[in-house]
Motif scaffolding. Structure first.
Motif, PDB file in Angstrom:
ATOM      1  N   LEU A 141       0.728  -1.290  -0.058  1.00  0.00           N
ATOM      2  CA  LEU A 141       0.004   0.107  -0.112  1.00  0.00           C
ATOM      3  C   LEU A 141       1.045   1.203   0.093  1.00  0.00           C
ATOM      4  CD1 LEU A 141      -3.106  -0.695   2.463  1.00  0.00           C
ATOM      5  CD2 LEU A 141      -3.119  -0.100  -0.068  1.00  0.00           C
ATOM      6  N   PHE A 142       1.913   1.198   0.736  1.00  0.00           N
ATOM      7  CA  PHE A 142       2.767   2.512   0.914  1.00  0.00           C
ATOM      8  C   PHE A 142       3.497   2.722  -0.302  1.00  0.00           C
ATOM      9  CE2 PHE A 142       3.332   2.870   5.617  1.00  0.00           C
ATOM     10  CZ  PHE A 142       2.086   3.233   5.837  1.00  0.00           C
ATOM     11  N   ARG A 143       3.520   1.853  -1.274  1.00  0.00           N
ATOM     12  CA  ARG A 143       4.368   1.849  -2.570  1.00  0.00           C
ATOM     13  C   ARG A 143       3.487   2.819  -3.451  1.00  0.00           C
ATOM     14  NH1 ARG A 143       5.654  -4.371  -3.402  1.00  0.00           N
ATOM     15  NH2 ARG A 143       7.359  -4.328  -2.088  1.00  0.00           N
ATOM     16  N   LEU A 144       2.211   2.811  -3.045  1.00  0.00           N
ATOM     17  CA  LEU A 144       1.233   3.853  -4.154  1.00  0.00           C
ATOM     18  C   LEU A 144       1.237   5.101  -3.546  1.00  0.00           C
ATOM     19  CD1 LEU A 144      -1.930   1.895  -3.556  1.00  0.00           C
ATOM     20  CD2 LEU A 144      -0.356   1.526  -5.629  1.00  0.00           C
ATOM     21  N   ALA A 145       2.188   5.558  -2.410  1.00  0.00           N
ATOM     22  CA  ALA A 145       2.310   6.902  -1.899  1.00  0.00           C
ATOM     23  C   ALA A 145       3.295   7.838  -2.703  1.00  0.00           C
ATOM     24  CB  ALA A 145       2.672   6.737  -0.348  1.00  0.00           C
ATOM     25  N   ALA A 184       5.428   9.666  -1.519  1.00  0.00           N
ATOM     26  CA  ALA A 184       6.642   9.655  -0.854  1.00  0.00           C
ATOM     27  C   ALA A 184       6.786   8.550  -0.026  1.00  0.00           C
ATOM     28  CB  ALA A 184       7.140  10.892  -0.064  1.00  0.00           C
ATOM     29  N   SER A 185       7.842   7.820   0.569  1.00  0.00           N
ATOM     30  CA  SER A 185       7.985   6.722   1.303  1.00  0.00           C
ATOM     31  C   SER A 185       7.678   7.031   2.831  1.00  0.00           C
ATOM     32  CB  SER A 185       9.271   6.053   1.274  1.00  0.00           C
ATOM     33  OG  SER A 185       9.563   5.080   2.169  1.00  0.00           O
ATOM     34  N   TRP A 210      10.388   8.125   6.013  1.00  0.00           N
ATOM     35  CA  TRP A 210      10.172   9.590   6.878  1.00  0.00           C
ATOM     36  C   TRP A 210      10.260   8.996   8.497  1.00  0.00           C
ATOM     37  CZ3 TRP A 210       4.982  10.823   9.384  1.00  0.00           C
ATOM     38  CH2 TRP A 210       4.940  12.045  10.114  1.00  0.00           C
ATOM     39  N   LEU A 211       9.949   7.839   8.540  1.00  0.00           N
ATOM     40  CA  LEU A 211      10.070   7.114   9.868  1.00  0.00           C
ATOM     41  C   LEU A 211      11.501   7.093  10.081  1.00  0.00           C
ATOM     42  CD1 LEU A 211       8.831   5.862  12.413  1.00  0.00           C
ATOM     43  CD2 LEU A 211       8.578   3.716  11.156  1.00  0.00           C
ATOM     44  N   ALA A 212      12.338   6.509   9.410  1.00  0.00           N
ATOM     45  CA  ALA A 212      13.563   6.205   9.418  1.00  0.00           C
ATOM     46  C   ALA A 212      14.496   7.332  10.004  1.00  0.00           C
ATOM     47  CB  ALA A 212      14.376   5.418   8.156  1.00  0.00           C
ATOM     48  N   THR A 213      14.229   8.675   9.309  1.00  0.00           N
ATOM     49  CA  THR A 213      14.946   9.667   9.643  1.00  0.00           C
ATOM     50  C   THR A 213      14.954  10.156  11.166  1.00  0.00           C
ATOM     51  OG1 THR A 213      13.258  11.248   8.903  1.00  0.00           O
ATOM     52  CG2 THR A 213      14.591  10.584   7.207  1.00  0.00           C
ATOM     53  N   ALA A 214      14.036   9.458  11.928  1.00  0.00           N
ATOM     54  CA  ALA A 214      13.947   9.867  13.106  1.00  0.00           C
ATOM     55  C   ALA A 214      14.579   8.899  14.101  1.00  0.00           C
ATOM     56  CB  ALA A 214      12.629   9.999  13.627  1.00  0.00           C
ATOM     57  N   LEU A 215      15.045   7.782  13.626  1.00  0.00           N
ATOM     58  CA  LEU A 215      16.000   6.914  14.465  1.00  0.00           C
ATOM     59  C   LEU A 215      17.220   7.179  14.783  1.00  0.00           C
ATOM     60  CD1 LEU A 215      14.382   3.765  12.479  1.00  0.00           C
ATOM     61  CD2 LEU A 215      13.903   4.404  15.113  1.00  0.00           C
ATOM     62  N   VAL A 262       1.123  14.460   5.751  1.00  0.00           N
ATOM     63  CA  VAL A 262      -0.244  14.141   4.658  1.00  0.00           C
ATOM     64  C   VAL A 262       0.594  13.470   3.326  1.00  0.00           C
ATOM     65  CG1 VAL A 262      -2.343  14.442   3.542  1.00  0.00           C
ATOM     66  CG2 VAL A 262      -1.813  15.384   5.537  1.00  0.00           C
ATOM     67  N   PHE A 263       0.598  12.108   3.322  1.00  0.00           N
ATOM     68  CA  PHE A 263       1.052  11.451   2.249  1.00  0.00           C
ATOM     69  C   PHE A 263      -0.243  11.370   1.045  1.00  0.00           C
ATOM     70  CE2 PHE A 263       4.245  10.572   5.389  1.00  0.00           C
ATOM     71  CZ  PHE A 263       5.120  10.428   4.529  1.00  0.00           C
ATOM     72  N   THR A 264       0.059  11.006  -0.375  1.00  0.00           N
ATOM     73  CA  THR A 264      -0.851  10.848  -0.932  1.00  0.00           C
ATOM     74  C   THR A 264      -0.935   9.565  -1.815  1.00  0.00           C
ATOM     75  OG1 THR A 264      -1.033  13.207  -1.752  1.00  0.00           O
ATOM     76  CG2 THR A 264      -1.997  11.785  -3.241  1.00  0.00           C
ATOM     77  N   LEU A 265      -1.989   8.782  -1.630  1.00  0.00           N
ATOM     78  CA  LEU A 265      -1.783   7.248  -2.412  1.00  0.00           C
ATOM     79  C   LEU A 265      -2.449   7.681  -3.926  1.00  0.00           C
ATOM     80  CD1 LEU A 265      -3.396   4.959   0.394  1.00  0.00           C
ATOM     81  CD2 LEU A 265      -0.879   5.561  -0.182  1.00  0.00           C
TER      82      LEU A 265
END
Length: 266
Positions: free
Chosen positions: A35-39, A41-42, A46-51, A204-207
């Protein structure tokens, strides 16, 4: 599966929800990643940059097909999930090490992790207080929890109308999340559990629903335990036709970065 209906909304008791969740992911390994491949941006990037920086120990909670693994190549990473189907997909893709375990009993020692990554899982893991206790247990003092969850706030009027169209096709008002507070209310929930909030951001991402297959994938990717197979087939067809015109669907997400409160680590 036993459902409790109140008006036009549904709730699911905890035992049956856990069975549903396991069967859902065993039957649809990698569904969230697809599903996220439809977005546009990834969300995973975005999550990984906060790790934390590379070479840190990261426990990926409810890792699914482990899409975070490739984004953290230098981390001492371990993926944990209760779904055998999801973990088999992760192994097939070369994303290791992974371990099958329940989120309420993580098979790692206390105070060993620099970070816990929780992608799209806190609204659906039960019982949530025990899950949060386990996260606190495995984090070292000063360790970081980075959580990404679906949000309700942030939709434009056009976005809200598009989601209303989807839900009408599915003949439901909403997904019956067992922990609805763990969405827009996650920051407050985590404070109550003894975590400090370092940041709370929304994006807000866009699918891009450009094909009938994308419309059908959306049906398969939503948690709807009351959805009959007959209704699902109809919804796949209808949303597939709807997607032919190049539809766009807003996807608001929240990313919260936390740390255990002083004196409550481990």
């Amino acid at each position: 599966m036993r459902l409790l209906q109140k008006g036009r909304t549904y709730t699911v008791d905890e035992q049956h929800w856990r069975r549903y969740l396991g069967a859902f992911h065993d039957a649809r390994p990698g569904i969230t990643e697809r599903l996220f491949r439809l977005a546009d941006a990834s969300p995973y990037e975005w999550l990984a940059t906060a790790l934390p920086a590379p070479q840190r120990t990261v426990v990926d909670l409810a890792c699914g097909s482990a899409p975070m693994r490739s984004l953290l190549p230098d981390a001492r990473w371990i993926g944990i999930d209760a779904s055998a189907g999801e973990l088999a997909e992760a192994v097939r893709l070369g994303r290791r090490p992974v371990v099958r375990a329940d989120a309420t009993a993580l098979p790692v020692r206390s105070a060993c992790a620099d970070a816990v990554c929780a992608s799209m899982c806190l609204p659906v893991l039960t019982p949530l207080p025990q899950v949060l206790d386990e996260i606190r247990r495995v984090l070292r003092p000063g360790g970081t929890l980075v959580a990404m969850v679906p949000a309700q706030s942030g939709l434009s009027l056009r976005g809200a109308l598009a989601w209303a169209r989807v839900m009408y096709t599915l003949r439901t008002l909403r997904q019956p999340w067992p922990n609805p507070r763990a969405r827009d209310g996650l920051a407050a929930l985590l404070r109550d559990a003894g975590f400090h909030i370092r940041s709370d951001e929304r994006r807000v991402f866009t699918l891009h629903l450009d094909t009938p297959e994308a419309g059908a994938l959306l049906v398969d990717g939503l948690y709807l335990p009351h959805l009959t197979e007959r209704r699902a087939r109809t919804a796949r067809r209808d949303l597939g036709d709807w997607a032919r015109s190049g539809r766009r669907l807003e996807l608001p997400l929240r990313r919260i970065v936390t740390a255990p409160a002083p004196g409550l680590e481990g």
